[in-house]
Design an enzyme around this catalytic site. Structure first.
Site, PDB file in Angstrom:
ATOM      1  N   LYS A  68       0.850  -1.203   0.000  1.00 46.05           N
ATOM      2  CA  LYS A  68       0.000   0.000   0.000  1.00 46.05           C
ATOM      3  C   LYS A  68       0.881   1.248   0.000  1.00 46.05           C
ATOM      4  O   LYS A  68       1.906   1.279   0.694  1.00 46.05           O
ATOM      5  CB  LYS A  68      -0.893  -0.031   1.247  1.00 46.05           C
ATOM      6  CG  LYS A  68      -1.932   1.072   1.306  1.00 46.05           C
ATOM      7  CD  LYS A  68      -2.862   0.853   2.499  1.00 46.05           C
ATOM      8  CE  LYS A  68      -3.997   1.853   2.527  1.00 46.05           C
ATOM      9  NZ  LYS A  68      -4.966   1.561   3.595  1.00 46.05           N
ATOM     10  N   SER A 143      -9.804   1.050   2.403  1.00 47.41           N
ATOM     11  CA  SER A 143      -8.964   1.898   1.579  1.00 47.41           C
ATOM     12  C   SER A 143      -7.830   1.168   0.856  1.00 47.41           C
ATOM     13  O   SER A 143      -7.256   1.709  -0.073  1.00 47.41           O
ATOM     14  CB  SER A 143      -8.366   3.005   2.448  1.00 47.41           C
ATOM     15  OG  SER A 143      -7.517   2.464   3.438  1.00 47.41           O
ATOM     16  N   SER A 167      -9.881  -1.514   6.413  1.00 49.37           N
ATOM     17  CA  SER A 167      -9.255  -1.325   5.097  1.00 49.37           C
ATOM     18  C   SER A 167      -8.532  -2.519   4.504  1.00 49.37           C
ATOM     19  O   SER A 167      -8.273  -2.540   3.309  1.00 49.37           O
ATOM     20  CB  SER A 167      -8.285  -0.158   5.151  1.00 49.37           C
ATOM     21  OG  SER A 167      -8.997   1.021   4.973  1.00 49.37           O
TER      22      SER A 167
HETATM   23  N1  GLN Z   1     -13.418   2.989   5.775  1.00 50.95           N
HETATM   24  C1  GLN Z   1     -12.860   3.355   7.046  1.00 50.95           C
HETATM   25  C2  GLN Z   1     -12.539   4.833   7.058  1.00 50.95           C
HETATM   26  O1  GLN Z   1     -12.704   5.466   6.049  1.00 50.95           O
HETATM   27  C3  GLN Z   1     -11.645   2.526   7.360  1.00 50.95           C
HETATM   28  C4  GLN Z   1     -10.459   2.917   6.580  1.00 50.95           C
HETATM   29  C5  GLN Z   1      -9.200   2.226   7.006  1.00 50.95           C
HETATM   30  O2  GLN Z   1      -9.234   1.177   7.652  1.00 50.95           O
HETATM   31  N2  GLN Z   1      -8.084   2.834   6.652  1.00 50.95           N
HETATM   32  O3  GLN Z   1     -12.131   5.357   8.052  1.00 50.95           O
END
Ligand code: GLN
Length: 461
Positions: A68, A143, A167
């Site tokens: 990532k 994400s 994510s």
């Molecule tokens: N969808 C969640 C957020 O937007 C989790 C994102 C993540 O785990 N980085 O905060």
């Protein structure tokens, strides 16, 4: 031969026996990226083959992987999915990258993600959304959408994602990869661009449970550069993977099976439970009554921390004014600054920290009754690109089943369990356990994977 259909252990064996060279493997995956990435958009930066340790006995010798784009890689552009960092070249490596390099793995690309990790669909990336490799009209989840998409489409052998509220698991469920959200502290966060530091976790995404166990064994453990990393001894996850715990009892939290769950996902989860029952594993219904408060508490805690973490990218250091931030980042900075401000701090932030303690206590109580919990990873399979992007609340609700584990700091693994009947898109279930129970979670997932015939060899070619 389709190298991307092999497991890490199988590819490693070929390299060990010199049936293929490390250069040939790298070229193969590079050509996969060239062929598929123009459509899928999973990789933001391709890397050249770097000089790596030339020791065939290393556990990941010659294995190409992606990571990532929130992990710092010395000399290689790192953007966190944001245009603010579009030309940023880090001066040092994240610990997770150092560990993988020292194990012989070769970085092939940096994976696309929602800017700063904010999102559930990768549509918040400033470099365009990731398309789901199963059907390009759908999102890959977020994400870490680029991470799961690159692995399942065979552009890399595994990926390192980052999970703050789901994510790693949501994209894994949407793309059919195995994704592990580790216990907070099991892996070092050093060199990971922070979203919400008390919730962020660094974990592997792979095609199979065994692949994930192999990577976890390498990246877990104490790091002097991250004071929140654990000090205790790390189990040999690969050595105990085939063990079966006697008298295993799995809990089904009833709040995770309520009306928000779509029928196509519910059906797959019931089939999964049936597979486990067939093995003689006992199930017990339990209650996690605070589940409904998790999203609210999370969006107060996460945005508070995000507003503080993002303050460092101001114009003094980066020469950008705040308009360069995307809409979602601005929304979160404003919300976080508000919840931390005098007069509102006690009403919002402090209250959310109290709910956090209660949610953790509730998990602790349930884990006195059962060894693990089984639940859907997401209430729905992947949704269409554009479907939720203008409705932040609907987008936030995608994480309703993943967020509680981050709040409690406990581990959870998302495992593919087939395709939804209607849209023919992947569905995942998750196994949750007490803090540092990754060993039991992996063993239990491995039993399922074997019972249904091994890991899936889907690719988008
Ligand atoms: N969808 C969640 C957020 O937007 C989790 C994102 C993540 O785990 N980085 O905060």
């Amino acid at each position: 031969m389709k190298l991307h259909h092999l497991s890490i252990a199988q590819l490693r064996m070929m390299l060990l026996k010199k049936q293929i060279s490390k250069k040939e493997v790298f070229k193969y995956f590079q050509s996969r990226i060239q062929k598929l990435n123009p459509t899928v958009n999973a990789i933001l930066t391709e890397t050249e083959e770097t000089e790596t340790m030339d020791d065939v006995t290393l556990p990941l010798y010659g294995i190409p992987f992606s990571m990532k784009d929130t992990y710092l890689t010395k000399g290689i552009r790192t953007t966190a999915g944001s245009r603010i960092l579009k030309d940023y070249i880090p001066q040092y490596d994240a610990t997770v990258y150092t560990k993988l390099k020292n194990s012989g793995a070769i970085l092939i690309g940096k994976s696309n993600c929602d800017a700063w990790g904010h999102g559930s669909s990768t549509e918040n990336s400033d470099f365009g959304p990731v398309k789901n490799p199963w059907n390009n009209a759908y999102v890959a989840g977020g994400s870490s959408g680029g991470s799961a998409a690159s692995v399942i489409s065979g552009m890399s052998m595994f990926d390192i994602g980052e999970d703050t509220g789901g994510s790693i698991r949501l994209p894994s469920s949407f793309c059919s990869t195995v994704g592990l959200k580790v216990s907070y502290g099991l892996t070092s966060r050093y060199g990971c661009i922070a979203y919400a530091s008390s919730l962020d976790t660094v974990g592997p995404i792979g095609k199979s449970v065994e692949d994930v166990a192999i990577i976890l064994e390498i990246i877990a453990g104490n790091d002097l550069l991250d004071a929140t990393s654990v000090r205790h001894k790390i189990p040999k996850y690969t050595r105990t993977l085939r063990d079966k715990k006697n008298g295993l009892v799995i809990g089904l939290p009833k709040e995770y099976f309520k009306n928000s769950l779509t029928p196509s996902v519910a059906k797959k989860i019931q089939e999964t439970i049936a597979v486990y029952k067939e093995m003689g594993i006992a199930f017990k219904e339990v209650s996690l009554s605070l589940t409904d408060y998790a999203i609210a508490a999370y969006y107060l805690l996460a945005t508070s921390e995000a507003s503080s973490n993002l303050a460092r990218y101001d114009s003094v250091r980066f020469g950008n004014d705040r308009s360069v931030f995307g809409e979602e980042a601005k929304r979160r900075m404003m919300l976080g600054a508000f919840t931390l401000s005098a007069g509102y701090y006690d009403a919002y932030y402090i209250k959310a920290t109290k709910i956090r303690s209660l949610i953790k206590q509730e998990f602790d109580t349930v884990f006195k009754e059962v060894d693990l919990l089984l639940a859907p990873t997401s209430p729905t399979p992947a949704f269409k690109l554009g479907e939720k992007i203008n409705d932040p609340l609907q987008m936030y609700l995608s994480d309703i089943f993943t967020i509680p584990t981050n709040i409690a700091g406990i581990p959870a693994l998302s495992v593919p369990c087939g395709l939804s009947e209607d849209t023919k898109l992947p569905v995942g279930f998750q196994l949750l356990g007490p803090a540092f129970s990754e060993e039991l979670i992996l063993q239990t997932a491995y039993r399922y994977e074997n019972a249904v015939g091994g890991f899936l060899k889907f690719n988008a070619a």
